[in-house]
Scaffold this motif. Structure first.
Motif, mmCIF file in Angstrom:
data_model
loop_
_atom_site.group_PDB
_atom_site.id
_atom_site.type_symbol
_atom_site.label_atom_id
_atom_site.label_comp_id
_atom_site.label_asym_id
_atom_site.label_seq_id
_atom_site.Cartn_x
_atom_site.Cartn_y
_atom_site.Cartn_z
ATOM 1 N N ASN A 147 -7.442 -3.653 6.052
ATOM 2 C CA ASN A 147 -6.003 -3.899 6.041
ATOM 3 C C ASN A 147 -5.262 -2.890 5.165
ATOM 4 O O ASN A 147 -4.140 -2.473 5.479
ATOM 5 N N THR A 148 -5.886 -2.494 4.070
ATOM 6 C CA THR A 148 -5.222 -1.555 3.162
ATOM 7 C C THR A 148 -5.096 -0.174 3.790
ATOM 8 O O THR A 148 -4.034 0.470 3.688
ATOM 9 N N VAL A 149 -6.139 0.298 4.437
ATOM 10 C CA VAL A 149 -6.049 1.632 5.038
ATOM 11 C C VAL A 149 -5.045 1.648 6.183
ATOM 12 O O VAL A 149 -4.339 2.642 6.399
ATOM 13 N N ILE A 150 -4.922 0.520 6.909
ATOM 14 C CA ILE A 150 -3.904 0.438 7.955
ATOM 15 C C ILE A 150 -2.513 0.558 7.345
ATOM 16 O O ILE A 150 -1.641 1.278 7.851
ATOM 17 N N ALA A 151 -2.298 -0.167 6.250
ATOM 18 C CA ALA A 151 -0.969 -0.199 5.636
ATOM 19 C C ALA A 151 -0.544 1.146 5.058
ATOM 20 O O ALA A 151 0.644 1.479 5.061
ATOM 21 N N PHE A 152 -1.503 1.934 4.543
ATOM 22 C CA PHE A 152 -1.149 3.149 3.808
ATOM 23 C C PHE A 152 -1.492 4.439 4.552
ATOM 24 O O PHE A 152 -1.295 5.527 4.010
ATOM 25 N N MET A 153 -1.978 4.338 5.779
ATOM 26 C CA MET A 153 -2.387 5.537 6.505
ATOM 27 C C MET A 153 -1.222 6.498 6.718
ATOM 28 O O MET A 153 -1.371 7.722 6.617
ATOM 29 N N SER A 154 -0.037 5.956 7.009
ATOM 30 C CA SER A 154 1.114 6.829 7.266
ATOM 31 C C SER A 154 1.494 7.620 6.027
ATOM 32 O O SER A 154 1.762 8.831 6.092
ATOM 33 N N LEU A 155 1.532 6.945 4.863
ATOM 34 C CA LEU A 155 1.869 7.647 3.623
ATOM 35 C C LEU A 155 0.823 8.705 3.301
ATOM 36 O O LEU A 155 1.157 9.802 2.818
ATOM 37 N N TYR A 156 -0.435 8.395 3.566
ATOM 38 C CA TYR A 156 -1.511 9.362 3.307
ATOM 39 C C TYR A 156 -1.364 10.572 4.226
ATOM 40 O O TYR A 156 -1.503 11.725 3.791
ATOM 41 N N THR A 157 -1.058 10.320 5.490
ATOM 42 C CA THR A 157 -0.907 11.409 6.453
ATOM 43 C C THR A 157 0.216 12.361 6.045
ATOM 44 O O THR A 157 0.081 13.589 6.142
ATOM 45 N N ILE A 158 1.332 11.805 5.578
ATOM 46 C CA ILE A 158 2.447 12.656 5.164
ATOM 47 C C ILE A 158 2.029 13.572 4.021
ATOM 48 O O ILE A 158 2.331 14.779 4.018
ATOM 49 N N VAL B 37 -1.057 14.562 3.283
ATOM 50 C CA VAL B 37 -1.994 15.557 3.807
ATOM 51 C C VAL B 37 -1.219 16.671 4.500
ATOM 52 O O VAL B 37 -1.508 17.863 4.324
ATOM 53 N N ALA B 38 -0.206 16.295 5.280
ATOM 54 C CA ALA B 38 0.603 17.296 5.989
ATOM 55 C C ALA B 38 1.320 18.218 4.997
ATOM 56 O O ALA B 38 1.349 19.440 5.169
ATOM 57 N N ILE B 39 1.922 17.628 3.954
ATOM 58 C CA ILE B 39 2.641 18.428 2.964
ATOM 59 C C ILE B 39 1.689 19.387 2.245
ATOM 60 O O ILE B 39 2.036 20.542 1.964
ATOM 61 N N SER B 40 0.457 18.937 1.978
ATOM 62 C CA SER B 40 -0.511 19.794 1.281
ATOM 63 C C SER B 40 -0.925 20.998 2.123
ATOM 64 O O SER B 40 -1.414 21.992 1.583
ATOM 65 N N THR B 41 -0.731 20.901 3.438
ATOM 66 C CA THR B 41 -1.083 22.028 4.308
ATOM 67 C C THR B 41 0.134 22.891 4.643
ATOM 68 O O THR B 41 0.053 23.762 5.509
ATOM 69 N N GLY B 42 1.279 22.622 3.976
ATOM 70 C CA GLY B 42 2.452 23.460 4.157
ATOM 71 C C GLY B 42 3.492 22.918 5.103
ATOM 72 O O GLY B 42 4.520 23.577 5.332
ATOM 73 N N LEU B 43 3.300 21.724 5.648
ATOM 74 C CA LEU B 43 4.286 21.134 6.541
ATOM 75 C C LEU B 43 5.339 20.392 5.738
ATOM 76 O O LEU B 43 5.098 19.967 4.610
ATOM 77 N N PRO C 135 8.226 17.159 5.145
ATOM 78 C CA PRO C 135 8.150 15.701 5.306
ATOM 79 C C PRO C 135 8.460 15.224 6.719
ATOM 80 O O PRO C 135 7.814 14.300 7.218
ATOM 81 N N ASP C 136 9.459 15.840 7.390
ATOM 82 C CA ASP C 136 9.797 15.416 8.748
ATOM 83 C C ASP C 136 8.628 15.652 9.691
ATOM 84 O O ASP C 136 8.276 14.789 10.514
ATOM 85 N N GLU C 137 8.012 16.834 9.598
ATOM 86 C CA GLU C 137 6.845 17.112 10.445
ATOM 87 C C GLU C 137 5.688 16.207 10.045
ATOM 88 O O GLU C 137 4.890 15.788 10.897
ATOM 89 N N GLY C 138 5.602 15.889 8.760
ATOM 90 C CA GLY C 138 4.568 14.968 8.315
ATOM 91 C C GLY C 138 4.713 13.605 8.956
ATOM 92 O O GLY C 138 3.719 12.979 9.350
ATOM 93 N N ARG C 139 5.966 13.129 9.075
ATOM 94 C CA ARG C 139 6.194 11.841 9.740
ATOM 95 C C ARG C 139 5.771 11.893 11.196
ATOM 96 O O ARG C 139 5.195 10.943 11.728
ATOM 97 N N ARG C 140 6.049 13.015 11.864
ATOM 98 C CA ARG C 140 5.647 13.135 13.265
ATOM 99 C C ARG C 140 4.121 13.202 13.371
ATOM 100 O O ARG C 140 3.524 12.594 14.276
ATOM 101 N N GLN C 141 3.494 13.919 12.465
ATOM 102 C CA GLN C 141 2.035 13.968 12.475
ATOM 103 C C GLN C 141 1.446 12.577 12.237
ATOM 104 O O GLN C 141 0.415 12.218 12.825
ATOM 105 N N ALA C 142 2.097 11.778 11.382
ATOM 106 C CA ALA C 142 1.633 10.408 11.153
ATOM 107 C C ALA C 142 1.652 9.618 12.458
ATOM 108 O O ALA C 142 0.720 8.858 12.760
ATOM 109 N N GLY C 143 2.723 9.814 13.242
ATOM 110 C CA GLY C 143 2.792 9.122 14.529
ATOM 111 C C GLY C 143 1.693 9.562 15.477
ATOM 112 O O GLY C 143 1.040 8.739 16.124
#
Length: 442
Positions: free
Chosen positions: A250-261, A263-269, A271-279
């Motif tokens: 349940n915890t990984v489900i709840a926080f996966m989107s924040l984690y993805t954002i 990860v995206a930012i750490s690779t140079g993307l 926040p907006d692209e990070g949200r799309r990558q989360a989707g």
């Protein structure tokens, strides 16, 4: 004294499980998954991030979720005992669904604090509905097809995740108020077949459902069940083990989107692209969860829920180890797609095995009460999981100075420990069919 001048009425028709009842039950899984994915897993946490900022998002969302789960944790056994007393469970399911949807439709239409309170109520109502829904599994299945029907519910249910994430991706730029209203409407729409088509055997000896006396009796009965757990072989050990693996899942489900954002930012993307990558990553996970639900349901019927769950827990160990490595080593976001696919398979397997496993441990006349306990431990884990995640990220990020991504990686490591603990605890629990008459608990 009976009226001997009155001819007896015709015998009651035998209870028959119909195909449309099973379809209606499965579609409710799709309906509530639209809420759980669209609100709990993805977009409410992103709404929180936008409202309070990236550094506070994990801790604030963790606290809100924990409060909501805390409420349902305390009332789950009582609600279950009440449904065992009631003539039918369906009215409880209808009420919880309508409360959840009404609150969801009002998210993001005022101050953030108001939306937070509405989320607490909506999520508690959703969790109560899941409990009522799970307890209706015997009404639409037999012992022979329970794994397949449950797996279909999981697989078809995750199609609701496509809908939830897809609607969010179409709303660009994001309009949170509109999005949450659409989710509420879709939840109601897909819940209707369950209400119309599922017929219950009914309670032959209904008793009063509401009132202080009922609450006292139900509470005493639940406490007695816990005190005499040895009368229900494997029950208490299973419930304790379930706390740990549902905590992690349940915890990984709840926080996966924040984690993805992050990860995206750490690779140079950005926040907006990070949200799309989360989707997109959630859609990847969903695709494998759909396939996993179908496949794992067949596996449950072939090898049993215990062996199936053991395999799934080993899979989760690999998932969390890989997910943490992404944060610690700053691996490319492409690796997160692989982890998401594995997590989708894990989700499908967890819920396909979990419900039939619990039913093997449940006396047939106390399904509502026992699924209340089942729900209670799930809610307890949903309290402790977000709190543990929030505490870990607070200590490592806000106090320790680590990056948000590294703090989240440490939080994922705590989830890995939870999975290992559950695997060890459940080793001695069997899924053999119980003879409840011999055990004298029916």
């Amino acid at each position: 004294m009976p009226d001997r001048g009155t001819a007896p009425g015709p015998p009651a028709a035998p209870f028959a499980i119909t195909r449309r009842a099973a379809i209606g039950w499965i579609l409710y899984d799709l309906a509530n998954t639209i809420f759980s994915m669209g609100v709990v897993s993805v977009y409410f946490s992103l709404y929180v991030r936008e409202a309070v900022g990236g550094q506070r998002a994990d801790s604030v969302y963790g606290i809100i979720t924990a409060v909501s789960m805390g409420i349902i944790f305390f009332v789950s056994p009582l609600l279950g005992a009440m449904t065992d007393r009631a003539p039918r469970r369906m009215p409880f399911l209808v009420a919880s669904t309508l409360i959840c949807c009404a609150c969801t439709a009002m998210f993001a239409r005022g101050p953030f604090a108001v939306s937070a309170i509405l989320f607490v109520v909506a999520n508690a109502a959703y969790q109560a509905g899941v409990q009522f829904y799970d307890a209706m599994l015997p009404e639409v299945t037999t012992e022979e097809n329970r794994g397949r029907i449950g797996g279909l519910g999981v697989g078809i249910g995750y199609l609701g995740s496509y809908i939830a994430v897809g609607v969010g991706l179409l709303l660009h730029p994001m309009n949170y108020a509109l999005y949450f209203s659409i989710v509420a409407a879709l939840f109601v729409l897909f819940a209707v077949p369950c209400v119309l088509f599922v017929r219950e055997r009914g309670n032959p000896t209904p008793r009063p459902v509401f009132g202080a006396r009922v609450i006292g009796e139900s509470t005493r009965q639940t406490l007695e069940t816990l005190r005499q757990g040895q009368r229900y072989p494997g029950l208490l050990r299973f419930l304790v083990g379930r706390v740990f693996y549902t905590d992690a899942v349940n915890t990984v489900i709840a926080f996966m989107s924040l984690y993805t954002i992050n990860v995206a930012i750490s690779t140079g993307l950005g926040p907006d692209e990070g949200r799309r990558q989360a989707g997109y990553i959630m859609l990847s996970a969903i695709s494998f969860a759909v396939a996993g639900g179908f496949a794992w349901g067949w596996v449950v019927d072939r090898i049993g829920p215990k062996r199936t769950l053991n395999i799934v827990l080993l899979l989760w160990m690999a998932i969390f180890a890989m997910a943490a490595a992404i944060g610690f080593l700053h691996l490319p976001i492409a690796v997160l797609y692989v982890v998401a696919a594995m997590a989708g398979l894990g989700l499908g397997g967890t819920w396909s095995a979990d419900r039939p496993y619990m039913l093997r441990l449940t006396p047939p006349d106390r399904v509502g009460e026992f699924y209340g306990l089942y729900g209670m431990v799930g809610r307890f884990s949903a309290i402790t999981g977000p709190v543990l995640w929030a505490a870990t990220t607070y200590l490592t990020v806000q106090r320790g100075g680590a990056s948000e991504l590294t703090g989240q990686a440490w939080a994922i490591m705590t989830l890995l420990v939870m999975i290992v603990a559950s695997f060890v605890i459940l080793r001695k629990v069997t899924d053999e069919k119980r003879d409840w008459n011999a055990l004298r608990v029916v």
